[in-house]
Design a protein around this motif. Structure first.
Motif, PDB file in Angstrom:
ATOM      1  N   LEU A 170      47.523  37.567  38.465  1.00  0.00           N
ATOM      2  CA  LEU A 170      47.228  37.472  37.028  1.00  0.00           C
ATOM      3  C   LEU A 170      48.436  37.863  36.112  1.00  0.00           C
ATOM      4  CD1 LEU A 170      44.898  37.038  34.780  1.00  0.00           C
ATOM      5  CD2 LEU A 170      44.329  39.644  35.096  1.00  0.00           C
ATOM      6  N   MET A 171      49.276  38.938  36.535  1.00  0.00           N
ATOM      7  CA  MET A 171      50.260  39.246  35.853  1.00  0.00           C
ATOM      8  C   MET A 171      51.365  38.347  35.726  1.00  0.00           C
ATOM      9  SD  MET A 171      49.892  42.222  34.349  1.00  0.00           S
ATOM     10  CE  MET A 171      48.006  41.436  33.996  1.00  0.00           C
ATOM     11  N   MET A 172      51.380  37.542  37.001  1.00  0.00           N
ATOM     12  CA  MET A 172      52.368  36.474  37.128  1.00  0.00           C
ATOM     13  C   MET A 172      52.032  35.283  35.824  1.00  0.00           C
ATOM     14  SD  MET A 172      55.036  36.308  39.304  1.00  0.00           S
ATOM     15  CE  MET A 172      54.590  36.970  40.809  1.00  0.00           C
ATOM     16  N   LEU A 173      50.711  35.173  35.873  1.00  0.00           N
ATOM     17  CA  LEU A 173      50.314  33.898  34.790  1.00  0.00           C
ATOM     18  C   LEU A 173      50.649  34.467  33.554  1.00  0.00           C
ATOM     19  CD1 LEU A 173      46.919  32.872  36.517  1.00  0.00           C
ATOM     20  CD2 LEU A 173      49.052  31.558  36.346  1.00  0.00           C
ATOM     21  N   VAL A 174      50.510  35.749  33.344  1.00  0.00           N
ATOM     22  CA  VAL A 174      50.730  36.086  31.780  1.00  0.00           C
ATOM     23  C   VAL A 174      52.165  36.077  31.682  1.00  0.00           C
ATOM     24  CG1 VAL A 174      50.831  38.106  30.327  1.00  0.00           C
ATOM     25  CG2 VAL A 174      48.712  37.879  31.743  1.00  0.00           C
ATOM     26  N   MET A 175      52.996  36.629  32.607  1.00  0.00           N
ATOM     27  CA  MET A 175      54.550  36.159  32.366  1.00  0.00           C
ATOM     28  C   MET A 175      54.854  34.666  32.269  1.00  0.00           C
ATOM     29  SD  MET A 175      57.129  38.274  32.083  1.00  0.00           S
ATOM     30  CE  MET A 175      57.480  39.476  33.175  1.00  0.00           C
ATOM     31  N   LEU A 176      54.264  33.787  33.229  1.00  0.00           N
ATOM     32  CA  LEU A 176      54.490  32.415  32.832  1.00  0.00           C
ATOM     33  C   LEU A 176      54.081  32.147  31.341  1.00  0.00           C
ATOM     34  CD1 LEU A 176      53.301  30.996  36.471  1.00  0.00           C
ATOM     35  CD2 LEU A 176      55.513  31.175  35.358  1.00  0.00           C
TER      36      LEU A 176
END
Length: 271
Positions: free
Chosen positions: A249-255
């Motif tokens: 989820l944090m990876m998606l936010v960073m993307l």
């Protein structure tokens, strides 16, 4: 949109950065700082050398949050406004390429330079961790390096947006430095100050979600929650709810932080 033209522009931008030894300089800075922090990070506790993998990553997280956003902003702030001041932007736009192709070509070339310098700077520490902990130690460190690259790309997107919005290089550089101060030094203080000033009556439940408005905090949460020992070290167990304690989820936010500024830059550059 013709991808071959985007790649040609990206390759030219990357070669320009390699020619002025920008990549080498940044990689050297990362290498020196990461080695110093890895070996002497525990000097205050009377220890020198590699300790645990968690301690090494926790020490490097602070280094990355301060250095990579600054380097990315300084790298990309003049990507468009610099061409405009030199008078070469009109010449480029006179070629059979679209503004979107020019923007993406510039961004991808700068992103390649930033990624190469980041990975090269952390490579020596990776070698030391491999000798100390073997392949199991490299897996979480690889995730840390990947998230560091994403953090750099997020701030590079902000730098390109600034470069499109500004009319002069001096203003663009000022905006870039202001963004670094805001996201790295001021944002968390504002949140904490608001909580303290209201005695925690307002915004307490939303505190963790407000952290997502800062890519540096997203990076911190992403790496802290990837290792059990780091969660207790940073005390984020009591701050970040389980709903956000998911690396994907944090990876998606960073993307999202990478894509959103680029979309805004594309809209403004086309206008």
């Amino acid at each position: 949109m013709i991808f071959s033209q985007i790649l040609t522009l990206a390759a030219k931008e990357f070669r320009d950065r390699m020619r002025n030894r920008w990549v080498l300089a940044v990689a050297l800075v990362f290498t020196v700082f990461s080695l110093v922090i890895t070996y002497f990070g525990a000097a205050q506790q009377g220890q020198i050398g590699l300790r645990s993998l968690e301690f090494t990553i926790a020490s490097l997280v602070s280094l990355v949050i301060y250095l990579i956003p600054l380097i990315a902003l300084l790298l990309g702030f003049d990507a468009i406004v610099g061409e405009r001041e030199r008078g070469s932007l009109d010449l480029l736009l006179a070629l059979p390429i679209s503004r979107l192709e020019l923007l993406l070509g510039k961004y991808l070339g700068l992103a390649a330079a930033l990624t190469l310098s980041t990975l090269a700077g952390f490579a020596l520490v990776a070698l030391l961790l491999y000798r100390q902990f073997g392949w199991p130690g490299l897996l979480p460190y690889g995730g840390f390096m990947f998230s560091s690259v994403l953090l750099g790309l997020a701030f590079l997107s902000l730098a390109v947006l600034v470069s499109v919005l500004a009319r002069e290089r001096t203003r663009a550089s000022g905006l870039a430095i202001a963004l670094w101060f805001f996201f790295v030094l001021v944002f968390d203080l504002l949140l904490l100050g608001g909580l303290v000033a209201t005695g925690g009556r307002y915004g307490g439940d939303a505190f963790a979600y407000l952290l997502l408005l800062n890519p540096a905090d997203v990076f911190r949460i992403l790496n802290v929650f990837s290792l059990d020992d780091l969660r207790s070290l940073y005390g984020l167990d009591s701050i970040v709810p389980p709903a956000l304690a998911k690396p994907w989820l944090m990876m998606l936010v960073m993307l999202g932080w990478i894509v959103a500024p680029l979309l805004l830059a594309r809209w403004r550059f086309r206008a």
